[in-house]
Motif scaffolding. Structure first.
Motif, PDB file in Angstrom:
ATOM      1  N   HIS A  32      -3.659  21.131  23.296  1.00  0.00           N
ATOM      2  CA  HIS A  32      -4.700  20.358  24.282  1.00  0.00           C
ATOM      3  C   HIS A  32      -3.665  18.734  24.507  1.00  0.00           C
ATOM      4  O   HIS A  32      -3.231  18.851  25.533  1.00  0.00           O
ATOM      5  CB  HIS A  32      -5.710  20.195  23.261  1.00  0.00           C
ATOM      6  CG  HIS A  32      -6.335  18.510  24.180  1.00  0.00           C
ATOM      7  ND1 HIS A  32      -6.586  17.425  23.518  1.00  0.00           N
ATOM      8  CD2 HIS A  32      -7.865  18.819  25.014  1.00  0.00           C
ATOM      9  CE1 HIS A  32      -7.390  16.627  23.897  1.00  0.00           C
ATOM     10  NE2 HIS A  32      -7.951  17.068  24.584  1.00  0.00           N
ATOM     11  N   ARG A  33      -2.895  19.002  23.561  1.00  0.00           N
ATOM     12  CA  ARG A  33      -1.733  17.891  23.062  1.00  0.00           C
ATOM     13  C   ARG A  33      -0.700  17.910  24.513  1.00  0.00           C
ATOM     14  O   ARG A  33      -0.344  16.753  25.165  1.00  0.00           O
ATOM     15  CB  ARG A  33      -1.176  17.341  21.097  1.00  0.00           C
ATOM     16  CG  ARG A  33       0.055  16.956  22.047  1.00  0.00           C
ATOM     17  CD  ARG A  33       0.447  16.521  20.514  1.00  0.00           C
ATOM     18  NE  ARG A  33      -0.775  15.153  20.155  1.00  0.00           N
ATOM     19  CZ  ARG A  33      -0.465  14.350  19.101  1.00  0.00           C
ATOM     20  NH1 ARG A  33       0.703  14.357  18.795  1.00  0.00           N
ATOM     21  NH2 ARG A  33      -1.021  13.583  18.781  1.00  0.00           N
ATOM     22  N   GLY A  36      -2.605  17.165  28.454  1.00  0.00           N
ATOM     23  CA  GLY A  36      -2.669  15.642  28.203  1.00  0.00           C
ATOM     24  C   GLY A  36      -1.099  15.978  28.604  1.00  0.00           C
ATOM     25  O   GLY A  36      -1.294  14.646  29.505  1.00  0.00           O
ATOM     26  N   ALA A  37      -0.775  15.899  27.517  1.00  0.00           N
ATOM     27  CA  ALA A  37       1.559  14.808  28.301  1.00  0.00           C
ATOM     28  C   ALA A  37       1.469  16.299  29.475  1.00  0.00           C
ATOM     29  O   ALA A  37       1.697  15.020  30.399  1.00  0.00           O
ATOM     30  CB  ALA A  37       2.379  15.053  27.414  1.00  0.00           C
ATOM     31  N   HIS A  86      -7.036  22.036  29.176  1.00  0.00           N
ATOM     32  CA  HIS A  86      -7.378  19.938  27.930  1.00  0.00           C
ATOM     33  C   HIS A  86      -9.275  19.491  28.336  1.00  0.00           C
ATOM     34  O   HIS A  86      -9.700  19.154  27.451  1.00  0.00           O
ATOM     35  CB  HIS A  86      -6.598  19.187  28.987  1.00  0.00           C
ATOM     36  CG  HIS A  86      -6.637  18.060  27.805  1.00  0.00           C
ATOM     37  ND1 HIS A  86      -5.528  17.071  27.443  1.00  0.00           N
ATOM     38  CD2 HIS A  86      -7.327  16.788  28.344  1.00  0.00           C
ATOM     39  CE1 HIS A  86      -5.893  16.363  27.044  1.00  0.00           C
ATOM     40  NE2 HIS A  86      -7.202  15.587  27.920  1.00  0.00           N
ATOM     41  N   PHE A  87     -10.189  19.990  29.166  1.00  0.00           N
ATOM     42  CA  PHE A  87     -11.221  19.809  29.865  1.00  0.00           C
ATOM     43  C   PHE A  87     -12.250  20.692  28.894  1.00  0.00           C
ATOM     44  O   PHE A  87     -12.523  19.935  27.648  1.00  0.00           O
ATOM     45  CB  PHE A  87     -11.412  20.147  30.950  1.00  0.00           C
ATOM     46  CG  PHE A  87     -13.054  20.531  31.772  1.00  0.00           C
ATOM     47  CD1 PHE A  87     -13.491  19.232  31.910  1.00  0.00           C
ATOM     48  CD2 PHE A  87     -14.135  21.491  31.798  1.00  0.00           C
ATOM     49  CE1 PHE A  87     -14.725  19.082  32.655  1.00  0.00           C
ATOM     50  CE2 PHE A  87     -14.844  21.797  31.712  1.00  0.00           C
ATOM     51  CZ  PHE A  87     -15.855  20.268  32.452  1.00  0.00           C
ATOM     52  N   PHE A  93     -13.749  19.467  21.475  1.00  0.00           N
ATOM     53  CA  PHE A  93     -12.950  17.955  20.619  1.00  0.00           C
ATOM     54  C   PHE A  93     -14.682  16.809  20.575  1.00  0.00           C
ATOM     55  O   PHE A  93     -14.407  16.540  19.869  1.00  0.00           O
ATOM     56  CB  PHE A  93     -12.167  17.056  20.892  1.00  0.00           C
ATOM     57  CG  PHE A  93     -10.924  18.227  20.648  1.00  0.00           C
ATOM     58  CD1 PHE A  93     -11.146  19.225  19.447  1.00  0.00           C
ATOM     59  CD2 PHE A  93      -9.774  18.637  21.388  1.00  0.00           C
ATOM     60  CE1 PHE A  93      -9.630  19.536  18.701  1.00  0.00           C
ATOM     61  CE2 PHE A  93      -9.128  19.345  21.045  1.00  0.00           C
ATOM     62  CZ  PHE A  93      -8.564  19.384  19.367  1.00  0.00           C
TER      63      PHE A  93
ATOM     64  N   GLN B  19     -11.539   6.371  24.286  1.00  0.00           N
ATOM     65  CA  GLN B  19     -11.240   7.958  24.359  1.00  0.00           C
ATOM     66  C   GLN B  19     -12.361   9.047  24.636  1.00  0.00           C
ATOM     67  O   GLN B  19     -12.248   9.629  26.140  1.00  0.00           O
ATOM     68  CB  GLN B  19      -9.850   8.534  23.735  1.00  0.00           C
ATOM     69  CG  GLN B  19      -9.021   9.746  24.099  1.00  0.00           C
ATOM     70  CD  GLN B  19      -8.364   9.989  23.039  1.00  0.00           C
ATOM     71  OE1 GLN B  19      -8.363   9.773  21.548  1.00  0.00           O
ATOM     72  NE2 GLN B  19      -7.092  10.338  23.817  1.00  0.00           N
ATOM     73  N   ARG B  20     -13.206   8.752  23.811  1.00  0.00           N
ATOM     74  CA  ARG B  20     -14.108   9.914  24.253  1.00  0.00           C
ATOM     75  C   ARG B  20     -15.069   9.703  25.231  1.00  0.00           C
ATOM     76  O   ARG B  20     -16.224  10.254  25.692  1.00  0.00           O
ATOM     77  CB  ARG B  20     -15.041  10.091  22.649  1.00  0.00           C
ATOM     78  CG  ARG B  20     -14.267  10.901  21.743  1.00  0.00           C
ATOM     79  CD  ARG B  20     -14.275  10.461  20.415  1.00  0.00           C
ATOM     80  NE  ARG B  20     -12.892  11.557  19.992  1.00  0.00           N
ATOM     81  CZ  ARG B  20     -11.808  11.192  19.766  1.00  0.00           C
ATOM     82  NH1 ARG B  20     -11.445  10.167  20.213  1.00  0.00           N
ATOM     83  NH2 ARG B  20     -11.190  12.085  19.319  1.00  0.00           N
ATOM     84  N   ALA B  23     -13.940  10.808  28.584  1.00  0.00           N
ATOM     85  CA  ALA B  23     -13.779  12.291  28.115  1.00  0.00           C
ATOM     86  C   ALA B  23     -14.263  12.439  29.108  1.00  0.00           C
ATOM     87  O   ALA B  23     -14.855  13.420  29.005  1.00  0.00           O
ATOM     88  CB  ALA B  23     -13.299  12.803  27.167  1.00  0.00           C
ATOM     89  N   MET B  26     -15.227  11.855  32.900  1.00  0.00           N
ATOM     90  CA  MET B  26     -14.424  12.503  33.310  1.00  0.00           C
ATOM     91  C   MET B  26     -14.314  13.494  33.394  1.00  0.00           C
ATOM     92  O   MET B  26     -14.096  14.596  34.774  1.00  0.00           O
ATOM     93  CB  MET B  26     -13.222  12.659  33.139  1.00  0.00           C
ATOM     94  CG  MET B  26     -12.014  11.176  33.042  1.00  0.00           C
ATOM     95  SD  MET B  26     -10.464  11.415  32.551  1.00  0.00           S
ATOM     96  CE  MET B  26     -10.684  11.271  31.164  1.00  0.00           C
ATOM     97  N   ALA B  27     -15.428  14.659  32.694  1.00  0.00           N
ATOM     98  CA  ALA B  27     -15.740  15.722  32.021  1.00  0.00           C
ATOM     99  C   ALA B  27     -16.762  16.336  33.220  1.00  0.00           C
ATOM    100  O   ALA B  27     -16.754  16.989  34.235  1.00  0.00           O
ATOM    101  CB  ALA B  27     -16.097  16.036  31.107  1.00  0.00           C
ATOM    102  N   THR B  30     -15.885  16.228  36.732  1.00  0.00           N
ATOM    103  CA  THR B  30     -15.198  16.357  37.074  1.00  0.00           C
ATOM    104  C   THR B  30     -16.456  18.304  37.602  1.00  0.00           C
ATOM    105  O   THR B  30     -15.808  18.801  39.007  1.00  0.00           O
ATOM    106  CB  THR B  30     -14.242  17.268  35.669  1.00  0.00           C
ATOM    107  OG1 THR B  30     -13.535  16.665  35.292  1.00  0.00           O
ATOM    108  CG2 THR B  30     -13.423  18.869  36.130  1.00  0.00           C
ATOM    109  N   LEU B  68      -9.264   7.019  33.564  1.00  0.00           N
ATOM    110  CA  LEU B  68      -7.660   8.117  33.101  1.00  0.00           C
ATOM    111  C   LEU B  68      -6.785   7.475  32.492  1.00  0.00           C
ATOM    112  O   LEU B  68      -6.446   7.515  31.736  1.00  0.00           O
ATOM    113  CB  LEU B  68      -7.931   9.020  34.453  1.00  0.00           C
ATOM    114  CG  LEU B  68      -6.112   9.410  34.542  1.00  0.00           C
ATOM    115  CD1 LEU B  68      -6.394  11.128  33.431  1.00  0.00           C
ATOM    116  CD2 LEU B  68      -6.726  10.540  36.084  1.00  0.00           C
ATOM    117  N   GLY B  75      -4.538   8.288  24.611  1.00  0.00           N
ATOM    118  CA  GLY B  75      -3.771   8.994  24.443  1.00  0.00           C
ATOM    119  C   GLY B  75      -2.495   9.431  24.372  1.00  0.00           C
ATOM    120  O   GLY B  75      -1.679   9.920  23.501  1.00  0.00           O
ATOM    121  N   ILE B  79       0.181   9.527  20.724  1.00  0.00           N
ATOM    122  CA  ILE B  79       1.714  10.662  20.901  1.00  0.00           C
ATOM    123  C   ILE B  79       2.324  10.455  20.623  1.00  0.00           C
ATOM    124  O   ILE B  79       3.433  10.488  19.922  1.00  0.00           O
ATOM    125  CB  ILE B  79       1.578  11.299  22.251  1.00  0.00           C
ATOM    126  CG1 ILE B  79       0.695  12.434  22.302  1.00  0.00           C
ATOM    127  CG2 ILE B  79       3.114  12.668  22.365  1.00  0.00           C
ATOM    128  CD1 ILE B  79       0.582  13.648  23.513  1.00  0.00           C
TER     129      ILE B  79
END
Ligand code: HEM
Lengths: 130, 115
Positions: A32-33, A36-37, A86-87, A93, B19-20, B23, B26-27, B30, B68, B75, B79
Motif C-alpha cells: 500500500h505504501r 501510494g509512493a 491502493h484502492f 484500512f 486523509q481518511r 480516501a 476518492m474511492a 473511482t 488527491l 501520505g 513517508i
C-alpha cells in the motif's frame, strides 16, 4: 539512581531482508505504501496524458500514440495495479479503522482478498484496455 | 503525579482524519468514474472529453483532484518522516512535495476548466 541498574536485555535483531517472513497483512501494508509512493511519483505523467486526451482531437491522437507504445503500456499496467491495490487495501484500512474485521483470522482473510481482487481486476482491465 | 509536557504541532489528528475523508471520497469517485468510462458508447475524443465537460462530472472530478492533493500530501509527508531523519533534508523534501502537489492541483483545474 535505580533506573541505571536495570540492565537492558539484549534483544535479538532480525533485520536480514532475505530472512524476514512478512505475514500477509504486512505484505498488503507495505505494498500500500509502495503503490501510494509510485502513484505520487508518476502523477505528472498521468496528468500530462489526461491533459492530452481531453484537449483537442489532435492531442487525443498524440495521446493514443503514446499509450500505444509497449513500454508505456507496461508502465500504465503497473500503475493500474498500483491504483487498484491502493484502492482495495485503502478500503480495508478504512474498515479496520472503524474496527471492522480486526480479529486476526478475519484480518488475514481480508489481506488475502485484497491481494487477489486487485491482481484479478488488474488482469481483467489490463487485457480489456490493452 | 504525572507531568506531561505537550509540545510540537497538533495537526496529527486533523490530517489523519482528512486523509481518511479524502480516501473515502476518492474511492466513491473511482466507482462513479469507472462506471461512466466503461459504459461510454465509444472511446473517441468526442465521447471521452464530453465525459468531463458536464457540470456535475467536472465538479466531481475537480473535487477528486483536490482530495488527491491533500491525501497525497499527508501520505507522502508521513513517508518522509519515517525514513528521512536529517531535519534540513526532511524540510526540503516536504516543501518540494507541497509545491509539486499544489502545482498538480492547479494543472488539473486548468485542464478541467478549459474543456
Ligand atoms: C481510491 C483512492 C484511494 C484510497 C481509498 C486511499 C486510501 C488510503 C488510506 C486509507 C491511507 C492511510 C493508510 C495508513 O495510514 O496506513 C492512504 C495512504 C496513502 N495514500 Fe492513498 N488512497 C487513495 C488514493 C491515493 C492516490 C491516487 C495516491 C497517490 C498519489 C495515494 C497516496 C497515498 C500515500 C503516499 C499514502 C501514505 C502511505 C503510507 O503512509 O504508508 N492515495 N491511502
Amino acid at each position: 539512581m535505580s533506573e541505571a541498574s536495570v540492565a537492558r536485555k539484549a534483544r535479538p535483531k532480525f533485520l536480514d531482508v532475505r530472512e524476514i517472513r512478512l505475514p500477509l497483512p504486512g505484505i498488503v501494508s507495505i505494498l500500500h505504501r509502495i503503490s501510494g509512493a509510485g502513484l505520487f511519483l508518476l502523477l505528472p505523467f498521468l496528468l500530462y496524458l489526461f491533459d492530452l486526451s481531453v484537449s483537442s482531437p489532435e492531442t487525443f491522437a498524440t495521446y493514443k500514440a503514446i499509450v500505444g507504445h509497449p513500454l508505456v503500456k507496461l508502465i500504465l499496467f503497473g500503475l493500474l495495479w498500483a491504483y487498484l491495490h491502493h484502492f482495495c487495501a485503502g478500503i480495508r484500512f478504512l474498515l479496520l479503522d472503524l474496527h471492522k474485521g480486526i480479529e486476526l483470522e478475519q484480518a488475514r482473510q481480508s489481506a488475502r482478498l485484497v491481494l487477489i481482487v486487485s491482481l484479478t481486476l488488474t488482469v481483467i482491465l489490463g487485457v480489456w484496455l490493452w | 503525579m504525572v507531568k506531561r509536557l505537550v509540545v510540537g504541532a497538533h495537526y496529527g489528528l486533523r490530517d489523519w482524519l482528512a486523509q481518511r475523508a479524502t480516501a473515502t471520497y476518492m474511492a466513491l469517485y473511482t466507482i462513479v468514474f469507472a462506471f461512466a468510462a466503461l459504459t461510454l458508447p465509444k472511446m473517441d475524443y468526442a465521447h471521452w472529453s464530453a465525459l468531463f465537460s458536464g457540470g456535475l462530472m467536472r465538479f466531481l472530478t475537480f473535487l477528486f483532484f483536490m482530495s488527491l492533493a491533500y491525501h497525497a500530501w499527508v501520505g507522502v509527508r508521513d513517508i518522509w518522516m519515517d525514513y528521512v531523519k536529517p531535519l534540513g533534508l526532511r524540510l526540503a523534501l516536504h516543501l518540494v512535495t507541497l509545491f509539486l502537489l499544489v502545482g498538480y492541483a492547479g494543472w488539473a483545474a486548468k485542464i478541467l476548466w478549459r474543456l
